[in-house]
Design an enzyme around this catalytic site. Structure first.
Site, PDB file in Angstrom:
ATOM      1  N   GLN A 112       0.852  -1.169   0.000  1.00 56.62           N
ATOM      2  CA  GLN A 112       0.000   0.000   0.000  1.00 56.62           C
ATOM      3  C   GLN A 112       0.897   1.231   0.000  1.00 56.62           C
ATOM      4  O   GLN A 112       1.769   1.348   0.866  1.00 56.62           O
ATOM      5  CB  GLN A 112      -0.829  -0.070   1.286  1.00 56.62           C
ATOM      6  CG  GLN A 112      -2.004   0.831   1.391  1.00 56.62           C
ATOM      7  CD  GLN A 112      -2.664   0.654   2.769  1.00 56.62           C
ATOM      8  OE1 GLN A 112      -2.425  -0.324   3.463  1.00 56.62           O
ATOM      9  NE2 GLN A 112      -3.455   1.615   3.153  1.00 56.62           N
ATOM     10  N   GLY A 113       0.728   2.136  -0.962  1.00 56.82           N
ATOM     11  CA  GLY A 113       1.563   3.341  -1.021  1.00 56.82           C
ATOM     12  C   GLY A 113       0.750   4.570  -0.677  1.00 56.82           C
ATOM     13  O   GLY A 113       0.228   5.251  -1.560  1.00 56.82           O
ATOM     14  N   SER A 136       1.276   6.760   2.843  1.00 55.07           N
ATOM     15  CA  SER A 136       2.036   7.770   3.586  1.00 55.07           C
ATOM     16  C   SER A 136       3.234   8.278   2.799  1.00 55.07           C
ATOM     17  O   SER A 136       3.842   7.544   2.027  1.00 55.07           O
ATOM     18  CB  SER A 136       2.561   7.186   4.896  1.00 55.07           C
ATOM     19  OG  SER A 136       1.510   6.868   5.740  1.00 55.07           O
ATOM     20  N   SER A 178       4.217  -1.639   4.488  1.00 53.45           N
ATOM     21  CA  SER A 178       4.347  -3.029   4.947  1.00 53.45           C
ATOM     22  C   SER A 178       4.471  -3.917   3.723  1.00 53.45           C
ATOM     23  O   SER A 178       3.767  -3.689   2.733  1.00 53.45           O
ATOM     24  CB  SER A 178       3.111  -3.500   5.704  1.00 53.45           C
ATOM     25  OG  SER A 178       2.717  -2.549   6.636  1.00 53.45           O
ATOM     26  N   GLU A 190      -9.264  -0.995   6.681  1.00 55.41           N
ATOM     27  CA  GLU A 190      -8.110  -1.167   7.565  1.00 55.41           C
ATOM     28  C   GLU A 190      -8.549  -1.063   9.022  1.00 55.41           C
ATOM     29  O   GLU A 190      -8.223  -1.900   9.856  1.00 55.41           O
ATOM     30  CB  GLU A 190      -7.077  -0.085   7.237  1.00 55.41           C
ATOM     31  CG  GLU A 190      -5.741  -0.274   7.931  1.00 55.41           C
ATOM     32  CD  GLU A 190      -4.716   0.753   7.442  1.00 55.41           C
ATOM     33  OE1 GLU A 190      -5.091   1.913   7.198  1.00 55.41           O
ATOM     34  OE2 GLU A 190      -3.537   0.391   7.321  1.00 55.41           O
ATOM     35  N   GLU A 214      -4.409  10.467  17.375  1.00 54.17           N
ATOM     36  CA  GLU A 214      -4.884  11.857  17.269  1.00 54.17           C
ATOM     37  C   GLU A 214      -5.830  12.000  16.057  1.00 54.17           C
ATOM     38  O   GLU A 214      -6.894  12.616  16.171  1.00 54.17           O
ATOM     39  CB  GLU A 214      -3.700  12.819  17.127  1.00 54.17           C
ATOM     40  CG  GLU A 214      -2.858  12.985  18.400  1.00 54.17           C
ATOM     41  CD  GLU A 214      -1.893  11.831  18.661  1.00 54.17           C
ATOM     42  OE1 GLU A 214      -1.718  10.976  17.767  1.00 54.17           O
ATOM     43  OE2 GLU A 214      -1.325  11.783  19.766  1.00 54.17           O
TER      44      GLU A 214
END
Lengths: 393, 396, 393, 396
Positions: free
Chosen positions: B128-129, B131, B163, B246, B379
């Site tokens: 997964q790309g 961030s 990951s 997720e 947060e």
């Protein structure tokens, strides 16, 4: 009455900071932690030149003769710099034990060597129970018969000690044992036949723990540092001083965490503004500062009471250790959280402090252990009316 | 309210149990603890293939794309039974749990045919790309560029915290396709072949010392326009779909893993001595273990309730953030509790002969620190709950 | 499998909410809490008309025959509306005890009266030790000699019961006592000679606690509800059901706190914007929601296991009570904090929930008590391998 | 670092102890628990007069204005010795701790002469008019208007949460003197005679049920221009001075009060039975009591360190916010702990014969809830620490 470092004490702290910034910056810490022993002889010699290796011991034995507050001030800076290696084990644990229980000859030989930076040492105390209670010591020192093939009146040790810090580089070990049922401390050379030291790697990468096994290890009659009440009192003193020193290191580590986290919160941007503008971040930083300042107040008070031989010292040290144990861990959590993904990388220094915080929390008893010690003085003795109400005493 | 399995669920569970009993490899524990990350991964790929061939992969996926076409509840039963049987996890976990369901929801027929079966079989591993170094929690601030050039997008940029990036054949990549756009607008979700020229994968070492994650670098990587998932410029919505999955699914396995560790901790506390008694007799230890149990139960039950709600409403909603905060913070408290109960031994790491369970406890303590950061910080999750569940105004 | 209220159950909940919004709005709660008993006969009659007073009891005794989940759904709304008065003591405690231990005659006489809303009752259980452990019951029921001036085979009670909820309006009390060393439950009329009820005001203004003293109180032979194992099982059942009902009320109270706090955060402005835009406020609201939803999940699971006579019910109830006890208190703290000065006023409803949260935390055992119950099942029995790992069972 | 009293401090303490021994009224405990708020206040006024006449009031105030001219450390010793001797508090606490010091710092010579001595003697009781219904934590948003009309300001507006408003002769009032101004600018600090026409005082009932606080209403109240403290338009700075004193001093008495309650709790735990043992032998209780002791000690030591720092630097700084958060949150934790340890009895309130210490514990539990709100919420204090101590940018 003045609660805070005096000018001299502050000067000691400042010069320690400058010295460590030059001699033991973070790249040096990272280099050392990758080595087998996390120890650097050259750096140690420089510590000795600064007088640190003998900081609290009499000048007579090549010590520097300073007090507990000065020691705490210096250790705060060592903790801030995350100095690797055997300072607490050699100087505070072994040094204090020798200072309290050693005879003149033992002090001249061993304590002086420590003060001059020529020898490293440690205390082998914990056993399988992992209990800091001195009554838990079981390792037997069996008296040798006179006239045998082994030294007259010596002792033979068989058994195992665990969680012995820095044993791998100790020139000699102080071993807590039981001789004829009595608590005793023996001096055993680091290369004694039958002594085996196996590293037991832990979370803290900057300080090494060992499992030390004794197989028919022979200690000479001269190696007996003390037994009975003398050994107990010396061990208790060494543990108090070392625990104090450890708390000082923890306060320094907390300071580093505050500094690096606040610096990050000021510069790192997300959603178009520095993350420090977000209350969720800002308030975590504020809480970290409160944890730091509380730990520091408790530290200075404990150091002062110990330096005054005040009977309140025992509880004051437990207060400081209980509070700082949770504060340091908690601040580590907040530091990494505030730094987000960056805080979770190997390259970020936060985790080195986080790991040290965990090891420090455990060493010399965790918060639960120290709260029980406090409970004993708070609950089990009947305080006098005046004492109970005079919160300031 | 009816927690009894219905006949179909019972049948599913019984068949699965029977299959697991004769198929779960008995050497997983050994592989898990001692082999290299790569060897371990090969082992998991083989296992996933076996699961797939027996028809157990993609329990809730449509049958026409190779799934089992069963209910989400059966998917949950599958996860629980796998854990109960001590089965290894699936190698292609991101493909199965996050990207596959996103393709099911947003993909064209051709895309579904092209990708889904290979996700199930584990033949194509996904990462997964999302961030970026300067857009972690702030996904809307991402800058990896995808400019249309003929029938291809040309991708330039950097992603972090991927990951399985080191194992992946494909990457679900969120890009900015309109360079003039800001925030949520102008993003496009691309399916990128990791073997494309210009893709570079570098290990990212995390505080545990492992390199579980990678950084991905894209330099003039050409991606066919047909690899857009959803519409061009609609990448934000597609990505939100992935993130919702997720939040909704990670928790099930996290809760079960925590429960297994708790059971082990109880066992250890029965064996350990403390002040002359078993640790399990110490009132402080008992309170701590019970509190961990309470928190774990609440996770489990929240999760079950959420699954029932998803079945009713059709898609995971922002409430998933409650689950995410729940498991991540509960696990951190649990790991701290375990350290306290296990005492000095617990700090020892892999390679120390005194370390409990070969250092599993010190590792999980450190690893848990990442839980409240990965998959959206606590947060951010609290912002989502505040704004998208409670309807509070946008915070600053 | 479906985890959540069924349509019917949701309908019960919705209609309870509508009913209470009309019949017991907050001004009514505030009016009742200023009265001596916090009880309103007219309102109680309306509860009876709704079927609530017999909600979980057989139709044979004029009950409504619903299950635990339905009861929990209705109680959630009562807790949300902060309904004052003796619902838990009368219906859940006394009703369940009668249902479990009563003989046909006792059920027809007492349980039916409760179901029809004609009688109020309560359980007198705790004594000076304030322990919820049934072994702590000491109040002696002394057997009366046959043929004396007092009823043949009756019992004489002397002693004291504490923290008896709603005793002041109880038409009869169920009294846990010890007869010849055996646990027993006796039915004692509220106006029995020698029975004295003194209010012991507590923080919760909406529900009354009493100290009940027994001076030569005579109970007839027919008043014995049960003794020995029968009494123990009935008491345990009544406590489980009541604890479950209390948790349902707590979940409802949590819901109210979330609602009123979020509403305030959306409208109240400071520094020129709604305070809900501040993360420090927004995140407290988010945490409150998480506390509510966790409590609710635990509640529904406990209700379901109890309705299924699942042996897991005991622990499930303890999980729910332990979690909700801390969640409700914590949410009360956050609610008042978010509302600032306004939250600290008497006029603001938050403190009424805050007070109820404290009383609820204590009733039927606090979190520490229930964690110890959980520990007994988690630690002390050896679970089978399968059971231990199948987290979903 | 030197915690030994110096000769001057020792002398002060010994003289004070001797005086207290023969002057502390022995009926304070009875008055504290049973009399009406007004009677109690009269009692405290009489006590303050006695303290003043013996020369112990205003320990650290300049001699020329009736103070003792001693050091701040002696002021702290005074507070501690008073507590240790079980002496009543002073009636005019706001005048002594907050407003007097502000007049010393900002007042004209005439103002000092006019007000200070009467504050010390308790002849004139003071309250503080800061918060408003729509400007609680947001002091800069206050709207009470003071318009210059000749040589008077005409005040209109409303203040809330005034401690001792019902008893006060004078009020330290922060007003907006420039109606066109915003935020921190254009505020003026006025000293207002509460007997002025147009001042109305209404009780404000708090969640404990008491009316410890009031609301103040000002309708065309005329205040002579000579009653401005500091410069016109500089009220923000003057108010900050008062608030800094509030943060710096409130903590000393809060810490001592908490410690006295802790000692009492220890005593009670020795008497109470739990599961057939004394509660004080229960490991859970022991941990809780010890943790309360730890937190109380940290408060005490933080406070002492802060006092030393104020002596060095001359004025309290923003670090006072750490003390404020410290005592308020520690007290809330302590009250919750006390409730847990004392069990069901602790919920009972005044008037129940079973209530422990006549309901003192249930009262202090409820009253503590206000601690993190009054005198600046914890949220505001954390903003101050973040921005004014750590130098973080302004938050939103």
């Amino acid at each position: 009455m003045h609660f805070g470092l005096s000018e001299t004490q502050q000067a000691i702290k400042n010069s320690a900071r400058q010295f460590l910034a030059a001699e033991c910056p973070m790249p040096q810490v990272r280099r050392l932690m990758e080595t087998e022993t996390a120890f650097d002889t050259a750096l140690w010699s420089k510590f000795a030149e600064q007088g640190w290796t003998g900081i609290i011991f009499p000048e007579k034995y090549d010590g520097f003769g300073l007090g507990m507050v000065e020691m705490a001030a210096a250790l705060e800076e060592m903790g801030r710099a995350l100095v690797p290696g055997p300072f607490i084990s050699t100087v505070l644990l072994a040094g204090t034990l020798l200072d309290h229980a050693g005879n003149e000859e033992q002090k001249r030989k061993y304590l002086s060597a420590i003060c001059r930076g020529e020898a490293r040492s440690t205390l082998a105390l914990l056993e399988q129970s992992a209990s800091w209670d001195l009554d838990a010591v079981q390792l037997e020192g069996k008296g040798l018969p006179k006239g045998g093939s082994l030294p007259d009146g010596g002792y033979q040790l068989n058994g195992e000690k665990l969680f012995v810090s820095d044993a791998g580089i100790a020139d000699f070990l102080l071993v807590a044992a039981r001789i004829e049922g009595e608590l005793a401390v023996l001096i055993v050379p680091g290369n004694a036949p039958g002594l085996e030291k196996m590293a037991t790697p832990g979370m803290d990468l900057t300080r090494r723990l060992y499992r030390v096994s004794f197989t028919n290890v022979v200690a000479s009659p001269e190696s007996l540092l003390g037994r009975g009440e003398r050994a107990r009192q010396a061990l208790e003193a060494a543990l108090e001083v070392s625990c104090l020193g450890l708390v000082a290191e923890m306060v320094g580590g907390l300071q580093s965490l505050v500094d690096l986290t606040v610096a990050y919160a000021k510069t790192r941007k997300q959603f178009g503004r520095p993350i420090g503008t977000f209350q969720a971040v800002q308030h975590q930083c504020a809480d970290m500062l409160a944890l730091l300042e509380g730990s520091r107040s408790a530290l200075y008070y404990a150091a002062w009471t110990l330096s005054e031989n005040d009977p309140a010292a025992r509880t004051a040290i437990s207060v400081a250790k209980a509070y700082a144990s949770e504060a340091y861990r908690d601040a580590g959590n907040k530091s990494i959280q505030v730094q987000g993904g960056m805080g979770f990388t190997w390259e970020n220094d936060a985790h080195l402090y986080y790991r040290r915080a965990k090891a420090s929390e455990i060493a010399f008893g965790d918060a639960t252990y120290h709260r029980e010690r406090i409970a004993q003085s708070l609950i089990d003795r009947q305080p006098s009316k005046r004492e109970a109400s005079l919160a300031a005493d | 309210m009816d927690l009894n399995l219905n006949p179909q669920e019972t049948k599913f569970r019984d068949e699965l149990r029977a299959w697991l009993q004769s198929n779960v490899p008995d050497d997983w524990e050994r592989h898990r603890l001692s082999d290299s990350m790569e060897d371990r991964f090969q082992f998991l790929c083989a296992w996933q293939k076996r699961v797939y061939e027996a028809g157990w992969a993609g329990v809730a996926w449509p049958k026409e794309y190779g799934g089992r076409g069963a209910s989400l509840m059966e998917q949950v039963i599958f996860t629980q039974e796998m854990a109960a049987a001590g089965a290894p996890p699936m190698a292609n976990i991101l493909g199965l749990a996050l990207i596959g369901p996103t393709i099911v929801a947003f993909g064209t027929e051709a895309q579904k045919k092209r990708y889904l079966a290979n996700i199930l079989s584990g033949e194509e591993i996904w990462c997964q790309g999302f961030s970026e170094p300067n857009a972690g929690s702030d996904l809307a601030g991402l800058r990896t560029e995808a400019l249309l050039d003929g029938d291809h997008f040309v991708v330039n940029g950097q992603k972090v915290w991927n990951s399985y990036g080191w194992a992946a054949d494909w990457c679900a990549l969120v890009t900015r396709s309109d360079p003039a756009s800001q925030k949520h607008k102008g993003l496009t979700y691309l399916l990128v072949d990791m073997k494309s020229p210009g893709v570079e994968v570098r290990p990212l070492r995390q505080l545990t010392g492992e390199s579980e994650f990678t950084e991905l670098f894209f330099r003039d990587v050409r991606v066919p326009a047909e690899n857009v998932l959803g519409a061009v410029g609609d990448g934000w919505n597609v990505a939100l779909g992935t993130l919702a999955h997720e939040r909704a699914t990670l928790g099930v396995s996290a809760q079960i893993a925590m429960r297994r560790q708790l059971d082990r901790l109880v066992e250890l506390s029965r064996e350990m001595c403390r002040n002359g008694h078993r640790a399990s007799e110490d009132p402080l230890v008992r309170q701590k273990l019970a509190q961990s149990y309470v928190e774990n139960e609440v996770l489990r039950l929240n999760q079950m309730r959420a699954v029932s709600k998803i079945i009713q409403t059709g898609a995971p909603g922002p409430e998933g953030s409650i689950l995410k905060i729940g498991w991540s913070e509960a696990n951190q408290r649990f790991q701290a509790t375990a350290q306290e109960i296990l005492g000095p031994y617990a700090q020892l790491t892999e390679g120390s002969d005194l370390a409990i369970d070969n250092g599993a406890w010190s590792y999980s303590y450190l690893r848990a620190r990442g839980n409240t950061i990965e998959a959206g910080t606590s947060e951010i999750q609290r912002n989502i709950i505040g704004q998208h569940v409670l309807g509070l105004p946008k915070s600053y």
